[in-house]
Design a protein around this motif. Structure first.
Motif, short mmCIF file in Angstrom:
data_model
loop_
_atom_site.label_atom_id
_atom_site.label_comp_id
_atom_site.label_asym_id
_atom_site.label_seq_id
_atom_site.Cartn_x
_atom_site.Cartn_y
_atom_site.Cartn_z
N ASP A 262 0.82 -1.21 0.00
CA ASP A 262 0.00 0.00 0.00
C ASP A 262 0.86 1.26 0.00
N ALA A 263 1.93 1.25 0.80
CA ALA A 263 2.81 2.42 0.85
C ALA A 263 3.51 2.62 -0.49
N ALA A 264 4.00 1.54 -1.08
CA ALA A 264 4.70 1.66 -2.36
C ALA A 264 3.80 2.25 -3.44
N ILE A 265 2.55 1.78 -3.49
CA ILE A 265 1.62 2.26 -4.51
C ILE A 265 1.26 3.73 -4.26
N LEU A 266 0.88 4.06 -3.04
CA LEU A 266 0.43 5.42 -2.74
C LEU A 266 1.54 6.44 -2.95
N VAL A 267 2.74 6.12 -2.54
CA VAL A 267 3.85 7.07 -2.70
C VAL A 267 4.13 7.31 -4.19
N ARG A 268 4.07 6.25 -4.99
CA ARG A 268 4.31 6.42 -6.44
C ARG A 268 3.19 7.22 -7.09
N VAL A 273 0.27 12.30 -9.93
CA VAL A 273 -1.08 12.84 -10.15
C VAL A 273 -1.20 14.21 -9.52
N THR A 274 -2.20 14.95 -9.94
CA THR A 274 -2.45 16.26 -9.35
C THR A 274 -3.07 16.11 -7.96
N ASP A 275 -3.06 17.19 -7.20
CA ASP A 275 -3.68 17.15 -5.87
C ASP A 275 -5.16 16.77 -5.95
N ARG A 276 -5.87 17.34 -6.93
CA ARG A 276 -7.29 17.05 -7.05
C ARG A 276 -7.53 15.58 -7.38
N THR A 277 -6.69 15.03 -8.23
CA THR A 277 -6.83 13.61 -8.57
C THR A 277 -6.54 12.74 -7.36
#
Length: 293
Positions: A262-268, A273-277
């Motif tokens: 989960d950390a690896a995916i979220l950090v990447r 992506v933009t803040d809104r995305t």
């Protein structure tokens, strides 16, 4: 990565691990001891010291917000400076108290920053002369929350974001002196800290005004349910401990490591992506955890 529990030959080196009573800290201490290091395991209570004490693990009373404790630990490191060098310090101690920004008392904001940021700086300052002498290593345990701030995690994420920045600055300051600084960003890990944080969040929610209950009850319930889910399916503490130990034993570590898928995916994702995305992604991931009406 080996999962053997057999003790490897002893090394003539110390490692200081803070927050070693339970969870990742305890697992890291045990793994480092297995790999041959003499571990100074920082704990806050004598009962915790009795539980963690083992071959090559020497418990030391260390509340990282208490100057006297920090001074004592630095003196203990100094006792071995002529015979055993300080290989590394693992700044792992931490707390999590989550509530909406409007709701969380300032005293809780200060307490989280004291433990999750200023305490680590104080420990690092105290032992840095030994690390410079040994050309050792600093491993700062931040969080995926040091890259992405979830709703109700403002204080926790704020301290972890700050620790990331301090780590970057420290790495650039110490590189010419031969001291390496490594950041570890865990995601969901099955530790007791998450459960304690949920309990404290529920207590804080009880003190909200009726208007605040109307604004935040659904959000707090969803965040709590999501956190419980992450904890249940998270990386076991022993695996996290081995990953942290690797950052000390590898010859040429990266500047940052994540723990858990989960950390690896979220950090990447957060990088591209933009803040809104990112807001939309976090909202969508949280939606299933809202109570059904």
């Amino acid at each position: 990565m080996t999962t053997s529990t057999q003790l490897l030959p002893a090394k003539n080196e110390l490692v200081l691990v803070t927050g070693a009573s339970t969870g990742m800290g305890a697992a890291t201490a045990r793994e480092l001891a297995r790999r041959g290091y003499h571990v100074l395991a920082g704990v806050r209570r004598e009962t915790d010291a009795n539980q963690i004490q083992a071959d090559r693990i020497e418990p030391v009373i260390l509340d990282i917000t208490a100057p006297d404790d920090i001074e004592s630990v630095a003196a203990r490191v100094g006792q071995d400076s002529g015979s055993r060098r300080l290989r590394a310090v693992v700044n792992n101690a931490g707390i999590a108290v989550n509530a909406p920004v409007e709701v969380l008392p300032l005293a809780e904001w200060r307490r989280q920053f004291d433990v999750n940021l200023f305490g680590h700086i104080a420990v690092t300052q105290a032992v840095l002369p030994f690390l410079i002498s040994s050309r050792g290593r600093i491993v700062n345990i931040t969080s995926v929350g040091g890259k992405i701030a979830m709703p109700t995690h403002g204080a926790y994420a704020g301290a972890k974001f700050a620790l990331e920045a301090v780590s970057d600055s420290l790495r650039r300051e110490l590189a010419p002196l031969g001291v390496q600084v490594v950041i570890v960003e865990p995601g969901g890990v099955t530790t007791e800290m998450a459960g304690r944080g949920i309990a404290t969040a529920n207590q804080l929610a009880e003190g909200m005004t009726s208007d605040q209950h109307g604004r935040y009850d659904g959000l707090i319930g969803a965040i709590t349910a999501q956190a419980a889910s992450f904890t249940k399916t998270g990386v076991p503490a022993d695996i996290a401990g081995r990953a942290i130990a690797d950052t000390i034993t590898t010859p040429n570590p990266r500047t940052r490591y994540t723990i858990g898928r989960d950390a690896a995916i979220l950090v990447r994702v957060a990088r591209i992506v933009t803040d809104r995305t990112l807001d939309a992604i976090l909202r969508r991931n949280l939606a299933p955890h809202y109570a059904k009406r």
